[in-house]
Design a protein around this motif. Structure first.
Motif, short mmCIF file in Angstrom:
data_model
loop_
_atom_site.label_atom_id
_atom_site.label_comp_id
_atom_site.label_asym_id
_atom_site.label_seq_id
_atom_site.Cartn_x
_atom_site.Cartn_y
_atom_site.Cartn_z
N UNK B 27 -9.27 -5.40 44.48
CA UNK B 27 -8.83 -4.99 43.15
C UNK B 27 -7.48 -5.66 42.90
N UNK B 28 -6.95 -5.63 41.68
CA UNK B 28 -5.70 -6.34 41.45
C UNK B 28 -4.60 -5.89 42.42
N UNK B 29 -4.01 -6.85 43.15
CA UNK B 29 -2.90 -6.63 44.08
C UNK B 29 -3.29 -5.85 45.34
N UNK B 30 -4.56 -5.56 45.54
CA UNK B 30 -5.00 -4.82 46.72
C UNK B 30 -6.31 -5.38 47.26
N UNK B 31 -6.40 -5.49 48.58
CA UNK B 31 -7.69 -5.82 49.20
C UNK B 31 -7.86 -5.02 50.48
N UNK B 32 -9.10 -4.84 50.88
CA UNK B 32 -9.43 -4.25 52.18
C UNK B 32 -10.27 -5.26 52.94
N UNK B 33 -9.81 -5.64 54.14
CA UNK B 33 -10.50 -6.64 54.94
C UNK B 33 -10.86 -6.02 56.29
N UNK B 34 -12.04 -6.36 56.81
CA UNK B 34 -12.55 -5.78 58.04
C UNK B 34 -12.65 -6.85 59.12
#
Lengths: 136, 136, 136, 136
Positions: B27-34
């Protein structure tokens, strides 16, 4: 502990990185550790990856602490700050020159300069804190 | 850029880590990476290694910047501070939750919390600075 | 400990900064601390100086730890990493929003966002580690 | 720039800290800066406060950059990591020994050891990054 003993101990406790590192030099409060650069440490263009640089800095301080307090205590990294300053030279080993600035009962602090072999300007610098468990 | 495009781009520019990471959320300015934890990321006892934790933090901020500015500019890490706070849970994926705190013309700063999947307390936190090259 | 008690305790143990800080909010693992900006905290142009920003971050984590463990133990800062991201707004208070990420027996780690009052984007972020002495 | 010029320049641009610092030594890529410890820099017991230590580290790198590139460019601190390792000696000056590790077009990185005058073991170490604005 001396260089050969330290290498043997590293191989035993971290079998996953067996053969990655050589210990070039040990003196009180200082060690020099070498990442024997191989394909798995590289990024496109043949330069050493960030995680491999972090790994060398981390091992360098670990070895410096171990050389001083012996193999009994299992110290763990609590903090690292690292500055990436120049692109490593492709396809040469990376050298970690570590100085322990503090070796207390509970915490050790070490500085590391990372250099592409044969170059004078460091590619990175790092400072790590290790927590040393209470001794028996 | 969306998650699928970002994964494809990562695989192309960093073939050495192909398959290591999945992008769970953007999302804008945020990510979740695994980090899809595999044997090569582990230390004895099955916990994720320090370099693998650093690598996930680094990729998380890289992806967060990429998601905002697109694939043209090749940004590079200039600084990282990382605190290791708890032992990761053995044999589960590691999740990086990244928030960009600054996205300037020349520098981006991102915070990352690293969590063992299913746990609430973070195993580590990191802040990274990326230098963004001038755009054409 | 609650906000009023914490302010009284700060004034007693750090008489040199008496009146510099107000504690706006306290909840478990979180505090908000305010630097009541005065001439001595400023640089030309009326913006808060780097040392004053560092000081607010440091006090914020100190207060957050104190609020949880009480006034007996004298914890000390062992490490700080701080990123300065934007120029503070001139002549307004600076707000420190602190979250404790870890409160162990020996070490506490806190994150702080520093904001010029009334602004949404942080001027700086910091992470500090405190060493907590053994309790009686 | 030489030591006397640098002191004059510091006094002009930072009138709030006029008289706090002396520049003991300047050579290419290295400077030694002294905090002339006064009551306002202290904590109970007469030891130098954390913000004053941060301030000395910050000024040391600023001066080192200034000595190399001259007074035209106004560089700003973007990042600092600092480790507090020992209690400063009460009532003596604090000395900052700075080495620039990188002086690029856009970013400079400097390491600083902070020592209580007359002592050999550092009380703290710091690394700071300065952003250097484009030159005319």
């Amino acid at each position: 502990m001396q260089a050969a003993e330290l290498e043997t101990f590293l191989d035993e406790v971290f079998p996953q990185v067996r053969g990655d590192y050589a210990i070039d030099h040990v003196e009180p409060m200082k060690v020099t550790v070498r990442l024997k650069t191989a394909e798995r440490h590289l990024r496109p263009g043949g330069t050493v990856s960030g995680p491999s640089m972090f790994g060398l800095a981390d091992v360098s301080v670990y070895v410096a602490v171990l050389a001083m307090i012996g193999p009994k205590a299992m110290s763990v990294t609590t903090n690292c700050s690292i500055d990436f300053m120049r692109k490593p030279v492709a396809n040469v080993d990376l050298i970690g020159k570590c100085t322990l600035l503090k070796l207390g009962r509970a915490l050790a602090v070490g500085d590391v300069l990372l250099l592409s072999e044969g170059m004078e300007s460091p590619v990175a610098r790092a400072t790590l804190t290790y927590s040393i468990p209470p001794r028996d």
